[in-house]
Design a protein around this motif. Sequence first.
Motif, PDB file in Angstrom:
ATOM      1  N   LEU A 111      32.830 -39.394  57.792  1.00 37.66           N
ATOM      2  CA  LEU A 111      33.425 -39.475  59.136  1.00 37.66           C
ATOM      3  C   LEU A 111      34.651 -38.562  59.262  1.00 37.66           C
ATOM      4  CD1 LEU A 111      33.741 -40.755  61.948  1.00 37.66           C
ATOM      5  CD2 LEU A 111      34.918 -42.676  60.855  1.00 37.66           C
ATOM      6  N   LEU A 131      33.016 -44.205  67.853  1.00 41.29           N
ATOM      7  CA  LEU A 131      31.817 -44.198  66.996  1.00 41.29           C
ATOM      8  C   LEU A 131      30.636 -44.774  67.773  1.00 41.29           C
ATOM      9  CD1 LEU A 131      33.274 -45.248  63.533  1.00 41.29           C
ATOM     10  CD2 LEU A 131      33.241 -43.017  64.658  1.00 41.29           C
ATOM     11  N   VAL A 134      28.714 -48.392  67.615  1.00 47.16           N
ATOM     12  CA  VAL A 134      29.334 -49.633  68.078  1.00 47.16           C
ATOM     13  C   VAL A 134      29.398 -49.656  69.605  1.00 47.16           C
ATOM     14  CG1 VAL A 134      31.454 -51.024  67.992  1.00 47.16           C
ATOM     15  CG2 VAL A 134      30.722 -49.730  65.973  1.00 47.16           C
ATOM     16  N   TYR A 174      33.346 -52.035  56.012  1.00 48.41           N
ATOM     17  CA  TYR A 174      34.254 -51.512  57.039  1.00 48.41           C
ATOM     18  C   TYR A 174      35.533 -50.947  56.438  1.00 48.41           C
ATOM     19  CZ  TYR A 174      31.353 -54.422  60.064  1.00 48.41           C
ATOM     20  OH  TYR A 174      30.293 -54.974  60.731  1.00 48.41           O
ATOM     21  N   GLY A 175      36.294 -50.247  57.312  1.00 49.10           N
ATOM     22  CA  GLY A 175      37.695 -49.984  57.014  1.00 49.10           C
ATOM     23  C   GLY A 175      38.437 -51.271  57.334  1.00 49.10           C
ATOM     24  N   GLU A 197      39.350 -48.266  52.961  1.00 48.16           N
ATOM     25  CA  GLU A 197      37.967 -48.088  53.408  1.00 48.16           C
ATOM     26  C   GLU A 197      37.019 -48.833  52.482  1.00 48.16           C
ATOM     27  OE1 GLU A 197      36.944 -46.746  56.184  1.00 48.16           O
ATOM     28  OE2 GLU A 197      34.806 -46.615  55.819  1.00 48.16           O
ATOM     29  N   LYS A 198      36.198 -49.687  53.055  1.00 52.45           N
ATOM     30  CA  LYS A 198      35.154 -50.425  52.355  1.00 52.45           C
ATOM     31  C   LYS A 198      35.637 -51.042  51.026  1.00 52.45           C
ATOM     32  CE  LYS A 198      31.485 -47.957  54.699  1.00 52.45           C
ATOM     33  NZ  LYS A 198      32.140 -46.905  55.450  1.00 52.45           N
ATOM     34  N   ILE A 210      38.210 -52.160  61.135  1.00 52.20           N
ATOM     35  CA  ILE A 210      38.348 -51.059  62.090  1.00 52.20           C
ATOM     36  C   ILE A 210      36.984 -50.936  62.776  1.00 52.20           C
ATOM     37  CG2 ILE A 210      38.768 -48.583  62.318  1.00 52.20           C
ATOM     38  CD1 ILE A 210      40.311 -48.717  59.630  1.00 52.20           C
ATOM     39  N   ILE A 211      36.964 -50.942  64.118  1.00 49.89           N
ATOM     40  CA  ILE A 211      35.644 -51.032  64.768  1.00 49.89           C
ATOM     41  C   ILE A 211      35.117 -49.713  65.342  1.00 49.89           C
ATOM     42  CG2 ILE A 211      35.901 -53.507  65.247  1.00 49.89           C
ATOM     43  CD1 ILE A 211      35.882 -51.484  68.202  1.00 49.89           C
ATOM     44  N   GLY A 212      35.938 -48.651  65.318  1.00 50.08           N
ATOM     45  CA  GLY A 212      35.376 -47.370  65.764  1.00 50.08           C
ATOM     46  C   GLY A 212      35.846 -46.873  67.114  1.00 50.08           C
ATOM     47  N   TYR A 214      39.430 -45.054  68.253  1.00 49.45           N
ATOM     48  CA  TYR A 214      40.740 -44.634  67.759  1.00 49.45           C
ATOM     49  C   TYR A 214      41.409 -43.709  68.765  1.00 49.45           C
ATOM     50  CZ  TYR A 214      38.086 -45.077  63.226  1.00 49.45           C
ATOM     51  OH  TYR A 214      37.280 -45.475  62.179  1.00 49.45           O
ATOM     52  N   GLN A 236      37.015 -39.711  54.159  1.00 53.06           N
ATOM     53  CA  GLN A 236      37.158 -40.886  55.021  1.00 53.06           C
ATOM     54  C   GLN A 236      38.340 -40.737  55.969  1.00 53.06           C
ATOM     55  OE1 GLN A 236      34.945 -43.081  55.249  1.00 53.06           O
ATOM     56  NE2 GLN A 236      33.803 -43.062  53.327  1.00 53.06           N
TER      57      GLN A 236
END
Length: 298
Positions: A111, A131, A134, A174-175, A197-198, A210-212, A214, A236
Amino acid sequence: MQPLSKIVIPVAGLGTRVLPASKVIPKEMLTVVDRPVIQYVVEEAVAAGFTHIILVTSDGKSAIEDHFDAHFELEVTLERKGKSQLIDSIRDIVPPEVTISSVRQHHPLGLGHAVLCAAPLIGAEAFAVSLPDVLLHHPDGDHALDLKSLVAAYEDGSALFMVEPVPRENVSSYGIVDCGGATADPGQTADIVGMVEKPKISEAPSNLSIIGRYILPARTLELLRETEPGAGGEIQLTDALQKLLQEAPVKAYSLKGKTYDCGDKLGFLRANVRFGLSHPELGTAFREIFEEFVHETR
Ligand code: G1P
């Protein structure tokens, strides 16, 4: 502060979690109710005031660009048949004042790398990233409400992005942010003190994902250039934002609506049910069908 106008939508992903549906059709072109997933994300961005949409694409994704282009033959045929409502549904999916550009990501390096591919089109301005896996749903029917609030809450030089709690066992997808124990009520922001991250469940600082969506300062691009591959061997965005934290405020916005992850088969089915039930024309009839199914399986 310059008004925010640019939003980057990375659409280069392979969509392995929704195969075989995404073998030939880009996962962003799969349908939720009556339109492709990407159309919801673009409509949300336009409703929130963005006027320059930057798609980061890859090989095999040209259907996405075509979807936002004029379709002369179809328009002429529909015109001849007097189907003006259908013409409206395919014409001006984005209003004429909105520009859609695209740039290629030649290698799937993550990403952060995808966002960096858009750097020449972003320039030195703050920009948004959305993103397309989502979808945001808001019970009021204005699904862009959270993105509008994110834009309104943004302060120059800082970074601000949406977060949502997830079940603890899912944090490694997820982040995850650390707000130092602070909680933000829906629609409010909280300062972030760290993010990862993850993470493994045992190492996650919280269950806030973090849902995407920003909004980021241009400085993020310089930090991305220096970011080494991280989780999954990919560059990332979360790692660059962790670096940004050393020099600028980074904040989490707790969303009011709900997210639907269309990058995943079950999430995709959930999105179809949710958006189907609340569809202005199909919702009532779909509710009857849905209740029939529920009744049958009892
Ligand atoms: C990306 C981001 C991650 C974020 C997630 C939301 O991960 O890297 O921080 O939580 O999107 O969907 P991906 O789903 O691309 O692996």
